[in-house]
Design a protein around this motif. Sequence first.
Motif, PDB file in Angstrom:
ATOM      1  N   LEU A   1      13.442   4.323  -2.269  1.00  0.00           N
ATOM      2  CA  LEU A   1      13.003   3.408  -1.219  1.00  0.00           C
ATOM      3  C   LEU A   1      11.499   3.471  -1.005  1.00  0.00           C
ATOM      4  O   LEU A   1      10.846   2.445  -0.830  1.00  0.00           O
ATOM      5  CB  LEU A   1      13.752   3.707   0.083  1.00  0.00           C
ATOM      6  CG  LEU A   1      13.551   2.726   1.219  1.00  0.00           C
ATOM      7  CD1 LEU A   1      13.950   1.309   0.808  1.00  0.00           C
ATOM      8  CD2 LEU A   1      14.339   3.159   2.442  1.00  0.00           C
ATOM      9  N   ASN A   2      10.930   4.656  -1.025  1.00  0.00           N
ATOM     10  CA  ASN A   2       9.494   4.797  -0.842  1.00  0.00           C
ATOM     11  C   ASN A   2       8.735   4.077  -1.954  1.00  0.00           C
ATOM     12  O   ASN A   2       7.755   3.377  -1.707  1.00  0.00           O
ATOM     13  CB  ASN A   2       9.115   6.274  -0.781  1.00  0.00           C
ATOM     14  CG  ASN A   2       7.895   6.519   0.075  1.00  0.00           C
ATOM     15  OD1 ASN A   2       7.469   5.671   0.839  1.00  0.00           O
ATOM     16  ND2 ASN A   2       7.326   7.693  -0.060  1.00  0.00           N
ATOM     17  N   ALA A   3       9.196   4.213  -3.180  1.00  0.00           N
ATOM     18  CA  ALA A   3       8.570   3.530  -4.319  1.00  0.00           C
ATOM     19  C   ALA A   3       8.746   2.013  -4.202  1.00  0.00           C
ATOM     20  O   ALA A   3       7.855   1.250  -4.586  1.00  0.00           O
ATOM     21  CB  ALA A   3       9.150   4.040  -5.630  1.00  0.00           C
TER      22      ALA A   3
ATOM     23  N   SER B   1       3.513  -2.125   7.330  1.00  0.00           N
ATOM     24  CA  SER B   1       3.043  -1.750   8.670  1.00  0.00           C
ATOM     25  C   SER B   1       3.867  -2.400   9.780  1.00  0.00           C
ATOM     26  O   SER B   1       3.896  -1.891  10.898  1.00  0.00           O
ATOM     27  CB  SER B   1       1.563  -2.100   8.835  1.00  0.00           C
ATOM     28  OG  SER B   1       1.386  -3.501   8.813  1.00  0.00           O
ATOM     29  N   GLN B   2       4.538  -3.488   9.485  1.00  0.00           N
ATOM     30  CA  GLN B   2       5.380  -4.152  10.470  1.00  0.00           C
ATOM     31  C   GLN B   2       6.758  -3.498  10.586  1.00  0.00           C
ATOM     32  O   GLN B   2       7.467  -3.696  11.565  1.00  0.00           O
ATOM     33  CB  GLN B   2       5.571  -5.633  10.102  1.00  0.00           C
ATOM     34  CG  GLN B   2       4.287  -6.404   9.960  1.00  0.00           C
ATOM     35  CD  GLN B   2       3.487  -6.430  11.248  1.00  0.00           C
ATOM     36  OE1 GLN B   2       4.019  -6.743  12.309  1.00  0.00           O
ATOM     37  NE2 GLN B   2       2.211  -6.093  11.156  1.00  0.00           N
ATOM     38  N   ILE B   3       7.129  -2.715   9.563  1.00  0.00           N
ATOM     39  CA  ILE B   3       8.470  -2.131   9.488  1.00  0.00           C
ATOM     40  C   ILE B   3       8.479  -0.636   9.784  1.00  0.00           C
ATOM     41  O   ILE B   3       9.384  -0.125  10.435  1.00  0.00           O
ATOM     42  CB  ILE B   3       9.065  -2.361   8.083  1.00  0.00           C
ATOM     43  CG1 ILE B   3       9.140  -3.847   7.792  1.00  0.00           C
ATOM     44  CG2 ILE B   3      10.429  -1.710   7.934  1.00  0.00           C
ATOM     45  CD1 ILE B   3       9.387  -4.142   6.345  1.00  0.00           C
ATOM     46  N   VAL B   4       7.464   0.062   9.295  1.00  0.00           N
ATOM     47  CA  VAL B   4       7.472   1.522   9.301  1.00  0.00           C
ATOM     48  C   VAL B   4       6.265   2.071  10.055  1.00  0.00           C
ATOM     49  O   VAL B   4       5.144   1.592   9.891  1.00  0.00           O
ATOM     50  CB  VAL B   4       7.466   2.046   7.845  1.00  0.00           C
ATOM     51  CG1 VAL B   4       7.558   3.557   7.807  1.00  0.00           C
ATOM     52  CG2 VAL B   4       8.602   1.437   7.054  1.00  0.00           C
TER      53      VAL B   4
ATOM     54  N   LEU C   1      11.809   6.285   5.640  1.00  0.00           N
ATOM     55  CA  LEU C   1      11.702   6.063   4.199  1.00  0.00           C
ATOM     56  C   LEU C   1      12.010   7.311   3.393  1.00  0.00           C
ATOM     57  O   LEU C   1      12.500   7.237   2.280  1.00  0.00           O
ATOM     58  CB  LEU C   1      10.303   5.560   3.837  1.00  0.00           C
ATOM     59  CG  LEU C   1       9.923   4.183   4.360  1.00  0.00           C
ATOM     60  CD1 LEU C   1       8.585   3.766   3.776  1.00  0.00           C
ATOM     61  CD2 LEU C   1      10.980   3.152   4.049  1.00  0.00           C
ATOM     62  N   GLU C   2      11.691   8.470   3.968  1.00  0.00           N
ATOM     63  CA  GLU C   2      11.902   9.715   3.242  1.00  0.00           C
ATOM     64  C   GLU C   2      12.419  10.769   4.201  1.00  0.00           C
ATOM     65  O   GLU C   2      11.903  10.920   5.296  1.00  0.00           O
ATOM     66  CB  GLU C   2      10.568  10.163   2.628  1.00  0.00           C
ATOM     67  CG  GLU C   2      10.721  11.134   1.509  1.00  0.00           C
ATOM     68  CD  GLU C   2       9.435  11.274   0.711  1.00  0.00           C
ATOM     69  OE1 GLU C   2       9.163  12.393   0.298  1.00  0.00           O
ATOM     70  OE2 GLU C   2       8.728  10.276   0.500  1.00  0.00           O
TER      71      GLU C   2
ATOM     72  N   GLY D   1      14.228  14.240   0.460  1.00  0.00           N
ATOM     73  CA  GLY D   1      13.464  13.370  -0.427  1.00  0.00           C
ATOM     74  C   GLY D   1      13.724  11.910  -0.144  1.00  0.00           C
ATOM     75  O   GLY D   1      14.425  11.548   0.790  1.00  0.00           O
ATOM     76  N   ALA D   2      13.126  11.071  -0.971  1.00  0.00           N
ATOM     77  CA  ALA D   2      13.251   9.624  -0.783  1.00  0.00           C
ATOM     78  C   ALA D   2      14.657   9.161  -1.147  1.00  0.00           C
ATOM     79  O   ALA D   2      15.297   9.707  -2.041  1.00  0.00           O
ATOM     80  CB  ALA D   2      12.212   8.904  -1.640  1.00  0.00           C
ATOM     81  N   LEU D   3      15.118   8.137  -0.463  1.00  0.00           N
ATOM     82  CA  LEU D   3      16.444   7.570  -0.694  1.00  0.00           C
ATOM     83  C   LEU D   3      16.472   6.888  -2.059  1.00  0.00           C
ATOM     84  O   LEU D   3      15.687   5.975  -2.315  1.00  0.00           O
ATOM     85  CB  LEU D   3      16.770   6.557   0.405  1.00  0.00           C
ATOM     86  CG  LEU D   3      18.104   5.852   0.310  1.00  0.00           C
ATOM     87  CD1 LEU D   3      19.237   6.845   0.578  1.00  0.00           C
ATOM     88  CD2 LEU D   3      18.172   4.713   1.292  1.00  0.00           C
TER      89      LEU D   3
END
Length: 92
Positions: A27-29, A43-46, A68-69, A73-75
């Motif tokens: 998800l982060n990637a 920036s509007q979401i996280v 996100l993480e 770790g990241a999803l």
Amino acid sequence: MATIHLPPQLAVFAEGQRRLTVQALDLNAAFAELDKVAPMVRSQIVEPGGQVRPFVGLFVDEEQVLELESESGALPLSGTSQVQIVMSVAGG
């Protein structure tokens, strides 16, 4: 490739595109790839710390995601993952 579905409120930051396909293993990637074509969306979401903002719903394959993480770790995403962003509407 994962597909990110944007609500109309965020599509304006992505030249009107409501659906974007990204190549990402987690998800982060996926959000890093989204930043390349629509840098204002994240920036509007996280929040800066990685937590999903209040009044925003973030879902990956119908499971709600709150950050996100995580500590583990990241999803991870699959090639068919669907990332859905839902903006709440509030008012009185």
